[in-house]
Design a protein around this motif. Sequence first.
Motif, PDB file in Angstrom:
ATOM      1  N   PRO A 146       0.673  -1.327  -0.065  1.00 31.92           N
ATOM      2  CA  PRO A 146      -0.240  -0.048  -0.115  1.00 31.92           C
ATOM      3  C   PRO A 146       0.775   1.220   0.017  1.00 31.92           C
ATOM      4  O   PRO A 146       0.374   2.412  -0.223  1.00 31.92           O
ATOM      5  CB  PRO A 146      -0.851  -0.236   1.106  1.00 31.92           C
ATOM      6  N   ASP A 147       2.107   1.231   0.378  1.00 36.44           N
ATOM      7  CA  ASP A 147       2.932   2.232   0.412  1.00 36.44           C
ATOM      8  C   ASP A 147       3.892   2.583  -0.855  1.00 36.44           C
ATOM      9  O   ASP A 147       4.673   3.515  -0.981  1.00 36.44           O
ATOM     10  CB  ASP A 147       3.737   2.253   1.500  1.00 36.44           C
ATOM     11  N   GLY A 148       3.727   1.631  -1.798  1.00 35.83           N
ATOM     12  CA  GLY A 148       4.191   1.650  -3.212  1.00 35.83           C
ATOM     13  C   GLY A 148       3.566   2.676  -4.177  1.00 35.83           C
ATOM     14  O   GLY A 148       2.770   3.425  -3.776  1.00 35.83           O
ATOM     15  N   PRO A 149       3.745   2.415  -5.569  1.00 36.10           N
ATOM     16  CA  PRO A 149       3.556   3.154  -6.635  1.00 36.10           C
ATOM     17  C   PRO A 149       1.998   3.121  -6.424  1.00 36.10           C
ATOM     18  O   PRO A 149       1.180   2.257  -6.277  1.00 36.10           O
ATOM     19  CB  PRO A 149       3.891   2.630  -7.764  1.00 36.10           C
ATOM     20  N   THR A 150       1.327   4.098  -7.269  1.00 40.14           N
ATOM     21  CA  THR A 150      -0.303   4.256  -7.198  1.00 40.14           C
ATOM     22  C   THR A 150      -0.581   4.608  -8.590  1.00 40.14           C
ATOM     23  O   THR A 150      -0.135   4.965  -9.540  1.00 40.14           O
ATOM     24  CB  THR A 150      -0.793   5.313  -6.321  1.00 40.14           C
ATOM     25  N   LEU A 151      -1.788   4.202  -8.487  1.00 42.45           N
ATOM     26  CA  LEU A 151      -2.846   4.390 -10.092  1.00 42.45           C
ATOM     27  C   LEU A 151      -3.788   5.330  -9.865  1.00 42.45           C
ATOM     28  O   LEU A 151      -4.435   5.272  -8.473  1.00 42.45           O
ATOM     29  CB  LEU A 151      -3.122   2.925 -10.769  1.00 42.45           C
ATOM     30  N   ALA A 152      -4.373   6.037 -10.570  1.00 39.93           N
ATOM     31  CA  ALA A 152      -5.594   6.737 -10.729  1.00 39.93           C
ATOM     32  C   ALA A 152      -6.804   5.809 -11.077  1.00 39.93           C
ATOM     33  O   ALA A 152      -6.684   5.152 -12.109  1.00 39.93           O
ATOM     34  CB  ALA A 152      -5.855   7.931 -11.590  1.00 39.93           C
ATOM     35  N   LEU A 153      -7.694   5.615 -10.337  1.00 35.73           N
ATOM     36  CA  LEU A 153      -8.873   4.942 -10.306  1.00 35.73           C
ATOM     37  C   LEU A 153      -9.994   5.610 -10.829  1.00 35.73           C
ATOM     38  O   LEU A 153     -10.552   6.533  -9.806  1.00 35.73           O
ATOM     39  CB  LEU A 153      -9.266   3.773  -9.461  1.00 35.73           C
ATOM     40  N   PHE A 154     -10.853   5.811 -11.789  1.00 35.18           N
ATOM     41  CA  PHE A 154     -11.907   6.652 -12.089  1.00 35.18           C
ATOM     42  C   PHE A 154     -13.108   5.874 -12.273  1.00 35.18           C
ATOM     43  O   PHE A 154     -13.063   4.516 -12.643  1.00 35.18           O
ATOM     44  CB  PHE A 154     -11.608   7.191 -13.462  1.00 35.18           C
ATOM     45  N   MET A 168     -17.375   1.797 -13.223  1.00 33.51           N
ATOM     46  CA  MET A 168     -15.647   1.872 -13.006  1.00 33.51           C
ATOM     47  C   MET A 168     -14.778   1.643 -14.099  1.00 33.51           C
ATOM     48  O   MET A 168     -14.885   0.480 -14.705  1.00 33.51           O
ATOM     49  CB  MET A 168     -15.559   0.783 -11.950  1.00 33.51           C
ATOM     50  N   ASP A 169     -14.031   2.450 -14.449  1.00 36.12           N
ATOM     51  CA  ASP A 169     -13.173   2.256 -15.694  1.00 36.12           C
ATOM     52  C   ASP A 169     -11.976   1.257 -14.906  1.00 36.12           C
ATOM     53  O   ASP A 169     -11.127   1.784 -14.084  1.00 36.12           O
ATOM     54  CB  ASP A 169     -12.282   3.602 -16.325  1.00 36.12           C
ATOM     55  N   GLN A 170     -11.889   0.063 -15.387  1.00 36.08           N
ATOM     56  CA  GLN A 170     -10.773  -0.795 -14.746  1.00 36.08           C
ATOM     57  C   GLN A 170      -9.559  -0.444 -15.178  1.00 36.08           C
ATOM     58  O   GLN A 170      -9.081   0.325 -15.941  1.00 36.08           O
ATOM     59  CB  GLN A 170     -10.998  -2.395 -15.304  1.00 36.08           C
ATOM     60  N   ARG A 171      -8.545  -0.707 -14.312  1.00 33.41           N
ATOM     61  CA  ARG A 171      -7.046   0.005 -14.236  1.00 33.41           C
ATOM     62  C   ARG A 171      -6.609  -0.223 -15.984  1.00 33.41           C
ATOM     63  O   ARG A 171      -6.713  -1.337 -16.414  1.00 33.41           O
ATOM     64  CB  ARG A 171      -6.307  -0.569 -13.121  1.00 33.41           C
ATOM     65  N   GLY A 172      -5.922   0.969 -16.170  1.00 31.88           N
ATOM     66  CA  GLY A 172      -5.302   0.911 -17.366  1.00 31.88           C
ATOM     67  C   GLY A 172      -6.131   1.194 -18.467  1.00 31.88           C
ATOM     68  O   GLY A 172      -5.859   1.400 -19.529  1.00 31.88           O
ATOM     69  N   THR A 173      -7.749   1.581 -18.268  1.00 29.75           N
ATOM     70  CA  THR A 173      -8.489   2.051 -19.281  1.00 29.75           C
ATOM     71  C   THR A 173      -9.123   3.446 -19.004  1.00 29.75           C
ATOM     72  O   THR A 173      -9.277   3.663 -17.854  1.00 29.75           O
ATOM     73  CB  THR A 173      -9.641   0.867 -19.356  1.00 29.75           C
ATOM     74  N   ILE A 219      -8.119  -5.893  -9.949  1.00 31.85           N
ATOM     75  CA  ILE A 219      -9.526  -5.034 -10.278  1.00 31.85           C
ATOM     76  C   ILE A 219     -10.528  -5.321  -9.085  1.00 31.85           C
ATOM     77  O   ILE A 219     -11.179  -4.267  -8.787  1.00 31.85           O
ATOM     78  CB  ILE A 219      -9.918  -5.467 -11.453  1.00 31.85           C
ATOM     79  N   VAL A 220     -10.433  -6.505  -8.613  1.00 29.14           N
ATOM     80  CA  VAL A 220     -11.514  -6.582  -7.229  1.00 29.14           C
ATOM     81  C   VAL A 220     -10.888  -5.839  -6.071  1.00 29.14           C
ATOM     82  O   VAL A 220     -11.668  -5.121  -5.489  1.00 29.14           O
ATOM     83  CB  VAL A 220     -11.368  -8.181  -6.830  1.00 29.14           C
ATOM     84  N   ARG A 221      -9.520  -5.554  -6.200  1.00 31.59           N
ATOM     85  CA  ARG A 221      -9.140  -4.851  -5.057  1.00 31.59           C
ATOM     86  C   ARG A 221      -9.305  -3.398  -5.102  1.00 31.59           C
ATOM     87  O   ARG A 221      -9.665  -2.804  -3.950  1.00 31.59           O
ATOM     88  CB  ARG A 221      -7.464  -5.226  -4.585  1.00 31.59           C
ATOM     89  N   ASP A 222      -9.365  -2.861  -6.301  1.00 30.71           N
ATOM     90  CA  ASP A 222      -9.789  -1.541  -6.840  1.00 30.71           C
ATOM     91  C   ASP A 222     -11.181  -1.512  -6.400  1.00 30.71           C
ATOM     92  O   ASP A 222     -11.689  -0.422  -5.678  1.00 30.71           O
ATOM     93  CB  ASP A 222      -9.563  -1.510  -8.197  1.00 30.71           C
TER      94      ASP A 222
END
Length: 449
Positions: A36-44, A94-99, A131-134
């Motif tokens: 959880p302290d590593g790199p992050t992504l934006a989730l829309f 939800m836009d799945q990560r990467g999309t 994707i589930v964790r997001d």
Amino acid sequence: MNSPAGPRAHAPVTYRHDGLVCTDHTLDVPLDHTDPDGPTLALFAREVTAAGRAHEDLPRLLWLQGGPGGRAERPNAAGAWLRRALQDYRVVLMDQRGTGRSTPADRRTLAAFPDAEATAAYLAHFRADSIVRDAEALRGHLQGGSDPRDAPPWTVLGQSFGGFCALSYLSLAPEGLSQVFITGGLPTLTGHADDVYRAAYARTLAHNERYFARYPGDQALADAVAAHLDGNDVRMPSGERLSVRRFQMLGITFGTAAKFDSLHYLLESAFVPGPRGPELSDVFLRGADAVLSFAERPLYALLHEPIYGQGGRPTAWSAHRIREEFPAFDATGIAHGGAGPLRFTGEMIYPWQFEEDPALVPLRETAEVLARRTDWPALYDVDRLAANEVPVAAAVYYDDMFVDREQALGTASLVRGLRPWITNTHAHDGVRTDPAVLDRLLAMARGAL
């Protein structure tokens, strides 16, 4: 992409259109949820409510899109399911990560990584488990409280690959779910990609027969197009070559009711008179490019086989290898009578696409690394699914070209409390084309059927 932080929400934006109230949410989530302290992504995600009901305390329904690598539907172009769902729910797209508006993953953004190994390691976090964790982080944000364990559960509707994600959800975080609806999306829980594609090729041949039975005149035309492509360097408007094997991939349109007939209307405009004889028209070539290019969904090509990776075996270009077992798809030498009649392929990804499609060419080495990978974590917990307590209703389309009926029913038998509805009335896109599909699943969940 690389800033360390925990989940962090940005200010939502709300607007109205076409009888809908839409609120856009953006949340920072970990690339690797075990770090959880590593790199992050934006989730829309976009929350949609029917106008006049925006202030009501409606339960939320999360739509899990098909794919992999497809953004969530936009409200102005969503299928029939959305308006039906809005009668009972706030719908979360939800836009799945990467999309979409989540941190994108394509040939441009992935060029930031130093090599194919690093890129593949990054993309290993883009399967159903992540994707589930997001979704769980998003549930915690929308349903109240920073910890999803303190938030009320919600309903999930998974279409196609979204159904795969729903089964991962039931395996990894069933406490987050009040009920689950799945349409055309019950995968094999333990089978290898080879099992998936072996069944898929047989179904695709059956859909070829249905297509040519409906349009018998198209056989000679399809053969003529293939022969022309075999003997000429034909370029699509994008500048890339249309090869015979890419032309065959137009069979992906056979899998949905909305697009089943589209190849017929594309073929009828195939040839125009040229200075040296018949040539393929710009109308035809532009239409083919619109179907065949992966510029809008490169993750679909990169992850289509890795979504089946489990159990220590590589996917190893499964569709490419298994195709050899089905000589009906061999179009070699069609211009000289060495093959035919032409048969179209379907939902398969091949290594040579990463040599022919400009959107995929820079990702060729990454695709190779993913195909060789053996340490994929399990996506489904068979024991947990056998003890499942979340109500599940699933539409199994009898003639689904994309998801095997027998594999789907085998999975249904392994999930406690899952009620399958087997129908030959709808194709793979049934939930998008007819609100009666979701009506039926809702009635099943309520015990009315």
